[in-house]
Design an enzyme around this catalytic site. Structure first.
Site, PDB file in Angstrom:
ATOM      1  N   ASP A  64       0.807  -1.223   0.000  1.00 42.75           N
ATOM      2  CA  ASP A  64       0.000   0.000   0.000  1.00 42.75           C
ATOM      3  C   ASP A  64       0.843   1.279   0.000  1.00 42.75           C
ATOM      4  O   ASP A  64       0.334   2.352  -0.268  1.00 42.75           O
ATOM      5  CB  ASP A  64      -0.933   0.018   1.235  1.00 42.75           C
ATOM      6  CG  ASP A  64      -0.168  -0.154   2.549  1.00 42.75           C
ATOM      7  OD1 ASP A  64       1.069  -0.301   2.515  1.00 42.75           O
ATOM      8  OD2 ASP A  64      -0.806  -0.137   3.619  1.00 42.75           O
ATOM      9  N   HIS A  65       2.136   1.178   0.284  1.00 45.27           N
ATOM     10  CA  HIS A  65       2.967   2.381   0.401  1.00 45.27           C
ATOM     11  C   HIS A  65       3.636   2.737  -0.935  1.00 45.27           C
ATOM     12  O   HIS A  65       3.377   3.786  -1.508  1.00 45.27           O
ATOM     13  CB  HIS A  65       4.047   2.177   1.466  1.00 45.27           C
ATOM     14  CG  HIS A  65       3.586   2.357   2.875  1.00 45.27           C
ATOM     15  ND1 HIS A  65       2.627   1.575   3.452  1.00 45.27           N
ATOM     16  CD2 HIS A  65       3.970   3.236   3.834  1.00 45.27           C
ATOM     17  CE1 HIS A  65       2.427   1.964   4.711  1.00 45.27           C
ATOM     18  NE2 HIS A  65       3.235   2.978   4.965  1.00 45.27           N
ATOM     19  N   ASP A 119       4.225  -1.132  11.369  1.00 42.74           N
ATOM     20  CA  ASP A 119       3.801   0.210  10.988  1.00 42.74           C
ATOM     21  C   ASP A 119       3.256   0.886  12.242  1.00 42.74           C
ATOM     22  O   ASP A 119       2.506   0.271  13.011  1.00 42.74           O
ATOM     23  CB  ASP A 119       2.711   0.162   9.907  1.00 42.74           C
ATOM     24  CG  ASP A 119       2.488   1.543   9.317  1.00 42.74           C
ATOM     25  OD1 ASP A 119       3.027   1.833   8.236  1.00 42.74           O
ATOM     26  OD2 ASP A 119       1.796   2.359   9.969  1.00 42.74           O
ATOM     27  N   ARG A 379       0.097  13.088  10.072  1.00 45.02           N
ATOM     28  CA  ARG A 379       1.417  13.658  10.365  1.00 45.02           C
ATOM     29  C   ARG A 379       1.687  14.852   9.463  1.00 45.02           C
ATOM     30  O   ARG A 379       1.413  14.790   8.261  1.00 45.02           O
ATOM     31  CB  ARG A 379       2.514  12.609  10.133  1.00 45.02           C
ATOM     32  CG  ARG A 379       2.425  11.519  11.152  1.00 45.02           C
ATOM     33  CD  ARG A 379       3.560  10.513  11.050  1.00 45.02           C
ATOM     34  NE  ARG A 379       3.472   9.651  12.218  1.00 45.02           N
ATOM     35  CZ  ARG A 379       3.772   8.374  12.251  1.00 45.02           C
ATOM     36  NH1 ARG A 379       4.237   7.778  11.173  1.00 45.02           N
ATOM     37  NH2 ARG A 379       3.650   7.688  13.365  1.00 45.02           N
ATOM     38  N   SER A 535       7.273   7.308  12.774  1.00 47.38           N
ATOM     39  CA  SER A 535       7.121   6.021  12.090  1.00 47.38           C
ATOM     40  C   SER A 535       7.941   4.919  12.746  1.00 47.38           C
ATOM     41  O   SER A 535       8.875   5.168  13.498  1.00 47.38           O
ATOM     42  CB  SER A 535       7.523   6.179  10.627  1.00 47.38           C
ATOM     43  OG  SER A 535       8.754   5.550  10.384  1.00 47.38           O
ATOM     44  N   ARG A 537       9.760   2.843  11.071  1.00 52.11           N
ATOM     45  CA  ARG A 537      10.728   2.342  10.094  1.00 52.11           C
ATOM     46  C   ARG A 537      12.051   1.967  10.757  1.00 52.11           C
ATOM     47  O   ARG A 537      12.728   2.789  11.366  1.00 52.11           O
ATOM     48  CB  ARG A 537      10.916   3.329   8.941  1.00 52.11           C
ATOM     49  CG  ARG A 537      11.583   4.631   9.278  1.00 52.11           C
ATOM     50  CD  ARG A 537      11.455   5.628   8.144  1.00 52.11           C
ATOM     51  NE  ARG A 537      10.048   5.992   7.949  1.00 52.11           N
ATOM     52  CZ  ARG A 537       9.627   7.184   7.536  1.00 52.11           C
ATOM     53  NH1 ARG A 537      10.480   8.125   7.239  1.00 52.11           N
ATOM     54  NH2 ARG A 537       8.336   7.423   7.406  1.00 52.11           N
TER      55      ARG A 537
HETATM   56  C1  MIC Z   1       4.557   6.461   8.149  1.00 51.40           C
HETATM   57  O1  MIC Z   1       3.395   6.799   8.292  1.00 51.40           O
HETATM   58  O2  MIC Z   1       5.523   7.174   8.433  1.00 51.40           O
HETATM   59  C2  MIC Z   1       4.844   5.077   7.582  1.00 51.40           C
HETATM   60  C3  MIC Z   1       5.483   5.259   6.261  1.00 51.40           C
HETATM   61  O3  MIC Z   1       3.635   4.370   7.399  1.00 51.40           O
HETATM   62  C4  MIC Z   1       5.736   4.353   8.585  1.00 51.40           C
HETATM   63  C5  MIC Z   1       6.259   3.071   8.111  1.00 51.40           C
HETATM   64  C6  MIC Z   1       7.404   3.221   7.158  1.00 51.40           C
HETATM   65  O4  MIC Z   1       8.248   4.097   7.325  1.00 51.40           O
HETATM   66  O5  MIC Z   1       7.441   2.423   6.233  1.00 51.40           O
HETATM   67  C7  MIC Z   1       5.079   4.125   9.952  1.00 51.40           C
HETATM   68  O6  MIC Z   1       4.187   4.832  10.322  1.00 51.40           O
HETATM   69  O7  MIC Z   1       5.528   3.229  10.691  1.00 51.40           O
HETATM   70 FE1  SF4 Z   2       0.425   5.031   5.017  1.00 49.80          FE
HETATM   71 FE2  SF4 Z   2       1.755   5.679   7.241  1.00 49.80          FE
HETATM   72 FE3  SF4 Z   2       0.381   7.507   5.900  1.00 49.80          FE
HETATM   73 FE4  SF4 Z   2      -0.900   5.646   7.202  1.00 49.80          FE
HETATM   74  S1  SF4 Z   2       0.389   7.217   8.096  1.00 49.80           S
HETATM   75  S2  SF4 Z   2      -1.337   6.353   5.127  1.00 49.80           S
HETATM   76  S3  SF4 Z   2       0.408   3.882   6.922  1.00 49.80           S
HETATM   77  S4  SF4 Z   2       2.179   6.418   5.179  1.00 49.80           S
END
Ligand code: MIC
Ligand code: SF4
Length: 644
Positions: A64-65, A119, A379, A535, A537
């Site tokens: 989905d990313h 996530d 965010r 996140s 990550r």
């Molecule tokens: C995000 O919202 O920052 C992400 C991208 O979903 C991350 C995961 C990632 O960095 O792949 C998260 O929230 O954990």
């Molecule tokens: Fe995707 Fe993270 Fe954004 Fe949610 S917050 S939509 S999981 S990138």
């Protein structure tokens, strides 16, 4: 004494430790989720553990990313994940099926279960009474292998809801109000549990919105009881058998209680560039916006999009605004397409994006220079949209739609009576984009397909007898993992390739960081409070580790990043006296004499600042498990018996 709901679920899953706040517990995990941006590493790590098949009740691998597919790399990752899921017995949610958290709530969340996800917004499913926790990929890989999830037992913060939301006031405003009161650090070490008479009026879509953004408070997770709203939702999803009633014991006690009268709330906005920079919308009304984006894993549900469509119907998006919508899932997309709401939005001038994360993490829709955006997302960290000097306001879909019509931030209460959108009696449950696990004999025959961009997981080095290095960077409070290792369309395709992605470490904060780390042969990071928030990550630990970072010294750490550092053999130390932070500067040479022995004996760690002639003493509270990982140079080494 009775249990809170979170304590009940933990007690049922507790295998190691005691439920004493702050002490380490190990819990059994029923379900896991991974997504493609963290999932390639998690699945490579799972493979490195040499386990033949996932051992949780369910493991779901989502894509989905990284859906841009500007070249072969994203598509190679998708193919790797699909074949790995087939080989190891996981569900595979194909690209187009939707954003992991939305789909998880719709199709898989079961009250009372534990869910561990690679996530940070995994707590979304807390809206259905799931104990849903975000973590680094390695922790999820361990859980998929049947291992426990370890964390410090959180204290339980109760949020007592009374009253009912007034016109134009939404679930988004509930969580923004909590962020206003508690800040992005307010949930650290806590589970946020909702209770009280105000619950009954909140739908599952509203509850998941609130739980999703509990991640922005730094909370371990957030949870709602499973009640009639949950029963109705699960029945409408064709899963009535998944419902059980669940709530706290009547005599449960919370470590702290926050009261929110839903009727007293007003529409709120998080100003640039932190989710806790919250003010009433009236304070910023009139501010021009050039972009409005509704979507992401929060506020992309059926109810959200129907509300937006009703506000826009028969009107036009302002000529100076570019407005996008992202349905959270194929299910939501299908519903708004079938009932005509999508046509209403298209007629109003909305740009329709596929069901994916998209603009939320800077994959497309980067705003123009010097303009403001309003987004229904979770965010607004500086630069996350893809534009370095962005100015992103976070608000409800209702407030987003109002701004899209007028071109300026607008109090939605000025639009007249609000649209009434009811939760549906039945959702279309077409799961053809969710590939079920193969039986073991067939799965064993599957060949895992890898592309040239998928590189092996880097492995840490066992802790040296004495460690030394220079301070490579000193950063302030609330530094996010987006600062440490940014997302965005150009960097995300490198998630399966740590040598390549490490070149972007701290890129937006200090473009010389990487060359300095190489020149100085690695070193140390000095951070402020809540270091590594945001996140999950793992790349924000793996990349520094790859560049030779051996320790991070900070005023305090965010939970997931702290665990990711330890899992990858980087020593996280918290200042005894926060004023010591002021004495450290870029380039200072630090010596951690006999650090290995200190860790082996679990004794205080002494660090000499050779440049300043100062000495610091640290009193870390590592568990035996954490000490073992640190000595071995990370969890993977530890499981293979290296560096013990
Ligand atoms: C995000 O919202 O920052 C992400 C991208 O979903 C991350 C995961 C990632 O960095 O792949 C998260 O929230 O954990
Ligand atoms: Fe995707 Fe993270 Fe954004 Fe949610 S917050 S939509 S999981 S990138």
């Amino acid at each position: 004494m009775g249990y809170t709901l979170a304590e009940k679920i933990i007690a049922e899953h507790l295998v190691e430790g005691e439920m004493v706040p702050g002490s380490e517990i190990g819990i059994r995990i029923d379900h896991t989720l991974t997504q493609d941006a963290t999932g390639t590493m998690a699945w490579l790590e799972f493979e490195a553990m040499g386990i033949d098949r996932v051992r949780t009740e369910r493991a779901i691998s989502y894509v989905d990313h990284n859906m841009l597919q500007a070249d072969f790399r994203n598509a190679d990752d998708h193919r790797y994940l699909q074949t790995a899921a087939a080989r190891y017995g996981a569900f595979f949610s194909r690209p187009g099926n939707g954003i992991c958290h939305q789909v998880q709530s719709e199709r898989f969340s079961i009250p009372g279960k534990t869910l561990l996800g690679a996530d940070s917004h995994t707590p979304n499913s807390g809206g259905l009474g799931v104990l849903a926790i975000g973590s680094g990929g390695l922790d999820v890989a361990v859980a998929m292998g049947g291992g426990l999830f370890y964390t410090a037992m959180p204290s339980i913060l109760g949020v007592r809801l009374t009253g009912a939301l007034g016109p134009w006031v939404t679930a988004k405003d509930v969580i923004l109000e909590l962020l206003r009161r508690l800040s992005v650090k307010g949930g650290l070490g806590k589970i946020i549990e909702y209770f009280g008479p105000g619950l009954a009026s909140l739908t599952v879509d509203q509850r998941t919105t609130i739980c999703n953004m509990g991640a922005e408070l730094g909370a371990t997770t957030s949870i709602f009881p499973s009640d009639d709203q949950t029963r109705r939702y699960l029945a409408a999803q064709g899963r009535p058998e998944d419902w059980i009633p669940l709530s706290a014991d009547p005599d449960a006690t919370y470590a702290q209680v926050v009261e929110i009268d839903l009727a007293a709330l007003e529409p709120l906005v998080a100003k640039p560039s932190m989710p806790d920079n919250v003010v009433p919308i009236t304070e910023v009304a009139g501010q021009p916006v050039a972009q409005v984006c509704v979507g992401s894993c929060v506020n992309s549900s059926f109810e959200d999009l129907m509300t937006v469509a009703a506000i826009l119907k028969g009107k036009q998006v302002h000529p100076s605004v570019s407005m996008t919508i992202t349905p959270g899932s194929k299910q939501v997309f299908t519903m708004v397409a079938e009932n005509g709401a999508l046509a209403d939005m298209i007629a109003a001038g909305v740009r329709v994006l596929e069901a994916a994360c998209g603009p939320c993490l800077g994959i497309g829709q980067a705003p123009a220079t010097g303009v403001a955006s309003m987004r229904s997302m979770n965010r607004n960290f500086k630069g996350r949209s893809g534009t370095a000097d962005d100015s992103v306001y976070l608000a409800s879909p209702e407030s987003c739609a109002a701004a899209a019509l007028t071109g300026v931030i607008t109090d939605p209460r000025t639009l007249g009576p609000p649209p009434i959108v009811a939760a549906p009696h039945a959702y279309p449950t077409n799961d053809t984009m969710m590939i079920a696990p193969l039986p073991p004999a067939e799965a064993a025959q599957v060949e895992i397909l890898r592309g040239p961009n998928i590189k092996p997981v880097p492995i840490g080095k066992p802790m040296a007898a004495t460690m030394s290095g220079r301070v490579l960077i000193k950063v302030g409070d609330n530094v996010t993992t987006d600062h440490i290792l940014p997302a965005g369309a150009s960097i995300l395709p490198l998630r399966s390739n740590i040598p390549a992605i490490s070149e972007f470490t701290f890129q937006r904060v200090d473009p010389d960081f990487v060359s300095r780390a190489k020149e100085w042969g690695g070193g140390l990071i000095v951070g402020g409070s809540n270091y590594g928030q945001g996140s999950s990550r793992e790349h924000a630990a793996l990349s520094p580790m790859y560049l030779g970072v051996r320790a991070v010294i900070a005023k305090s750490f965010a939970r997931i990043h702290y665990a990711n550092l330890i899992n990858n053999g980087i020593l996280p130390l918290t200042f005894d006296a926060p004023s010591d932070y002021d004495t450290l500067d870029l380039g200072d040479e630090l010596v951690f004499a006999d650090v290995r022995i200190a860790l082996q004996k679990n004794e205080p760690i002494t660090v000499d600042n050779r440049t300043k002639g100062l000495r610091y003493t640290f009193h870390p509270q590592f568990s035996d498990r954490e000490l073992a990982y640190l000595l071995a140079g990370g969890l993977l080494n530890h499981t293979r018996g290296i560096g013990a």
